[in-house]
Design a protein around this motif. Structure first.
Motif, PDB file in Angstrom:
ATOM      1  N   ALA A  10       0.831  -1.207   0.000  1.00  0.00           N
ATOM      2  CA  ALA A  10       0.000   0.000   0.000  1.00  0.00           C
ATOM      3  C   ALA A  10       0.863   1.254   0.000  1.00  0.00           C
ATOM      4  N   GLN A  11       1.911   1.242   0.797  1.00  0.00           N
ATOM      5  CA  GLN A  11       2.796   2.402   0.861  1.00  0.00           C
ATOM      6  C   GLN A  11       3.479   2.661  -0.479  1.00  0.00           C
ATOM      7  N   ARG A  12       3.947   1.598  -1.134  1.00  0.00           N
ATOM      8  CA  ARG A  12       4.630   1.751  -2.426  1.00  0.00           C
ATOM      9  C   ARG A  12       3.647   2.208  -3.504  1.00  0.00           C
ATOM     10  N   VAL A  13       2.432   1.682  -3.479  1.00  0.00           N
ATOM     11  CA  VAL A  13       1.423   2.087  -4.458  1.00  0.00           C
ATOM     12  C   VAL A  13       1.076   3.564  -4.267  1.00  0.00           C
ATOM     13  N   ALA A  14       0.903   3.969  -3.017  1.00  0.00           N
ATOM     14  CA  ALA A  14       0.581   5.368  -2.724  1.00  0.00           C
ATOM     15  C   ALA A  14       1.705   6.289  -3.204  1.00  0.00           C
ATOM     16  N   GLN A  15       2.947   5.884  -2.981  1.00  0.00           N
ATOM     17  CA  GLN A  15       4.083   6.686  -3.438  1.00  0.00           C
ATOM     18  C   GLN A  15       4.104   6.791  -4.958  1.00  0.00           C
ATOM     19  N   VAL A  53     -11.232   0.163  -6.977  1.00  0.00           N
ATOM     20  CA  VAL A  53     -10.281  -0.947  -7.039  1.00  0.00           C
ATOM     21  C   VAL A  53     -10.104  -1.516  -5.638  1.00  0.00           C
ATOM     22  N   LYS A  54     -10.380  -2.812  -5.515  1.00  0.00           N
ATOM     23  CA  LYS A  54     -10.249  -3.495  -4.231  1.00  0.00           C
ATOM     24  C   LYS A  54      -9.356  -4.713  -4.399  1.00  0.00           C
ATOM     25  N   VAL A  55      -8.389  -4.828  -3.517  1.00  0.00           N
ATOM     26  CA  VAL A  55      -7.453  -5.948  -3.563  1.00  0.00           C
ATOM     27  C   VAL A  55      -7.543  -6.716  -2.253  1.00  0.00           C
ATOM     28  N   PHE A  56      -7.528  -8.041  -2.355  1.00  0.00           N
ATOM     29  CA  PHE A  56      -7.442  -8.897  -1.167  1.00  0.00           C
ATOM     30  C   PHE A  56      -6.114  -9.627  -1.281  1.00  0.00           C
ATOM     31  N   GLU A 111       7.933  -5.658  -5.444  1.00  0.00           N
ATOM     32  CA  GLU A 111       7.757  -4.941  -6.703  1.00  0.00           C
ATOM     33  C   GLU A 111       6.685  -5.597  -7.573  1.00  0.00           C
ATOM     34  N   GLU A 112       6.677  -6.919  -7.608  1.00  0.00           N
ATOM     35  CA  GLU A 112       5.675  -7.627  -8.418  1.00  0.00           C
ATOM     36  C   GLU A 112       4.275  -7.405  -7.861  1.00  0.00           C
ATOM     37  N   ALA A 113       4.137  -7.434  -6.543  1.00  0.00           N
ATOM     38  CA  ALA A 113       2.827  -7.208  -5.934  1.00  0.00           C
ATOM     39  C   ALA A 113       2.363  -5.775  -6.175  1.00  0.00           C
ATOM     40  N   VAL A 114       3.279  -4.828  -6.040  1.00  0.00           N
ATOM     41  CA  VAL A 114       2.951  -3.416  -6.289  1.00  0.00           C
ATOM     42  C   VAL A 114       2.506  -3.218  -7.735  1.00  0.00           C
ATOM     43  N   ASN A 115       3.246  -3.794  -8.654  1.00  0.00           N
ATOM     44  CA  ASN A 115       2.901  -3.648 -10.069  1.00  0.00           C
ATOM     45  C   ASN A 115       1.549  -4.275 -10.390  1.00  0.00           C
ATOM     46  N   ALA A 116       1.221  -5.369  -9.703  1.00  0.00           N
ATOM     47  CA  ALA A 116      -0.077  -6.010  -9.931  1.00  0.00           C
ATOM     48  C   ALA A 116      -1.212  -5.074  -9.529  1.00  0.00           C
ATOM     49  N   VAL A 117      -1.028  -4.361  -8.409  1.00  0.00           N
ATOM     50  CA  VAL A 117      -2.058  -3.420  -7.959  1.00  0.00           C
ATOM     51  C   VAL A 117      -2.128  -2.219  -8.902  1.00  0.00           C
ATOM     52  N   LEU A 118      -0.977  -1.707  -9.299  1.00  0.00           N
ATOM     53  CA  LEU A 118      -0.954  -0.560 -10.216  1.00  0.00           C
ATOM     54  C   LEU A 118      -1.584  -0.915 -11.564  1.00  0.00           C
ATOM     55  N   ASP A 119      -1.366  -2.148 -12.007  1.00  0.00           N
ATOM     56  CA  ASP A 119      -1.978  -2.592 -13.266  1.00  0.00           C
ATOM     57  C   ASP A 119      -3.509  -2.611 -13.140  1.00  0.00           C
ATOM     58  N   LEU A 120      -4.000  -3.005 -11.972  1.00  0.00           N
ATOM     59  CA  LEU A 120      -5.458  -3.008 -11.755  1.00  0.00           C
ATOM     60  C   LEU A 120      -5.992  -1.585 -11.838  1.00  0.00           C
ATOM     61  N   TRP A 121      -5.274  -0.648 -11.222  1.00  0.00           N
ATOM     62  CA  TRP A 121      -5.724   0.750 -11.261  1.00  0.00           C
ATOM     63  C   TRP A 121      -5.672   1.292 -12.685  1.00  0.00           C
ATOM     64  N   SER A 122      -4.604   1.002 -13.390  1.00  0.00           N
ATOM     65  CA  SER A 122      -4.468   1.507 -14.755  1.00  0.00           C
ATOM     66  C   SER A 122      -5.553   0.945 -15.665  1.00  0.00           C
ATOM     67  N   GLY A 123      -5.878  -0.325 -15.465  1.00  0.00           N
ATOM     68  CA  GLY A 123      -6.845  -0.965 -16.341  1.00  0.00           C
ATOM     69  C   GLY A 123      -8.283  -0.760 -15.962  1.00  0.00           C
ATOM     70  N   LYS A 124      -8.521  -0.442 -14.672  1.00  0.00           N
ATOM     71  CA  LYS A 124      -9.908  -0.348 -14.221  1.00  0.00           C
ATOM     72  C   LYS A 124     -10.221   0.989 -13.558  1.00  0.00           C
ATOM     73  N   GLY A 125      -9.470   1.284 -12.488  1.00  0.00           N
ATOM     74  CA  GLY A 125      -9.788   2.478 -11.690  1.00  0.00           C
ATOM     75  C   GLY A 125      -9.606   3.773 -12.449  1.00  0.00           C
ATOM     76  N   ALA A 126      -8.481   3.915 -13.151  1.00  0.00           N
ATOM     77  CA  ALA A 126      -8.190   5.163 -13.836  1.00  0.00           C
ATOM     78  C   ALA A 126      -9.244   5.485 -14.894  1.00  0.00           C
ATOM     79  N   GLN A 127      -9.860   4.429 -15.459  1.00  0.00           N
ATOM     80  CA  GLN A 127     -10.868   4.644 -16.491  1.00  0.00           C
ATOM     81  C   GLN A 127     -12.232   4.922 -15.888  1.00  0.00           C
ATOM     82  N   GLY A 128     -12.491   4.259 -14.734  1.00  0.00           N
ATOM     83  CA  GLY A 128     -13.832   4.381 -14.176  1.00  0.00           C
ATOM     84  C   GLY A 128     -13.961   5.405 -13.085  1.00  0.00           C
ATOM     85  N   ALA A 129     -12.826   5.988 -12.615  1.00  0.00           N
ATOM     86  CA  ALA A 129     -12.877   6.936 -11.494  1.00  0.00           C
ATOM     87  C   ALA A 129     -13.506   8.246 -11.926  1.00  0.00           C
TER      88      ALA A 129
END
Length: 230
Positions: free
Chosen positions: A28-33, A145-148, A212-230
């Motif tokens: 979460a901290q890396r994604v926020a940064q 965007v919600k991640v578990f 880094e892989e986990a962070v990128n997975a979350v960022l990819d979700l935002w890029s593909g879903k959140g950024a378009q629907g926000a």
């Protein structure tokens, strides 16, 4: 900058829920940064409540007293540090004993209610990354965007062991594994806001992923879903 109730839900939120030591705080901290957003470490609020209860001599089973303490927390988050009544407690709240007590006070409905609006107040422009156990189910159920984030209990125990040793705390792998299993059971079975993935959350298993892989997975979700629907 404070947000009016009218604009509140226009501020995007990424929620990252999961069990203890799944890596959600670091991710979460890396994604926020990466996004330049604010971050909410909801677990810190429960740890602060547990620490304040301990300092006040209040049992973690005393629901009403613990809720009063939660509602009146004199807390400040600044430059990655946590202050309680003006004293830095960044390391103190990460002690394993406080983590256990935090898991206990988190089962109390009155405590959760006392902290609910405090958590929602972190939702400020340009966006918020919130990590915890009920961010996507209770605190920000409308987040785009919600991640578990999950991980094998043994992988989590090893991570926690390393974290504690790095901070100078004693750590025993077998004890940590048992404590994590007990916390998982308590978090999943509690009556108020149990640990569970939101129906629309994406589950990511971080057992074999680097940060880094986990962070990128979350960022990819935002890029593909959140950024378009926000």
């Amino acid at each position: 900058m404070m947000v009016s109730m009218t604009d509140y839900k226009t501020v995007p939120v990424i929620t990252i829920d999961g069990p203890t030591a799944s890596g959600k705080g670091t991710v979460a901290q890396r994604v926020a940064q990466a996004l330049g957003w604010a971050m909410l470490d909801s677990g810190a609020l429960y740890r602060l409540t547990a620490l304040a209860c301990r300092d006040a001599g209040v049992a973690t089973t005393d629901e009403q007293s613990a809720a009063r303490i939660a509602a009146g927390l004199d807390v400040r988050f600044e430059d990655g540090k946590v202050f309680l009544k003006g004293t830095e407690v960044s390391d103190a709240i990460r002690a394993e004993s406080i983590g256990v007590q935090a898991s206990q006070v988190a089962t109390l409905g009155a405590v959760r209610q006392a902290l609910l609006e405090r958590q929602r107040a972190f939702r400020q422009p340009p966006g918020l990354v919130a990590d915890g156990r009920d961010m996507g189910t209770v605190v920000f159920p409308e987040a785009p965007v919600k991640v578990f984030l999950v991980a094998d209990v043994h992988a989590r125990a090893q991570r926690r062991c390393k974290q504690l040793i790095d901070k100078g705390f004693p750590a025993n792998l077998a004890d940590l594994t048992r404590d994590l299993e007990e916390r998982d059971a308590r978090d999943r079975s509690r009556a108020h806001a149990p640990l569970v993935a939101a129906p629309d959350a994406v589950t990511i298993d971080s057992s074999n992923l680097s940060i880094e892989e986990a962070v990128n997975a979350v960022l990819d979700l935002w890029s593909g879903k959140g950024a378009q629907g926000a």
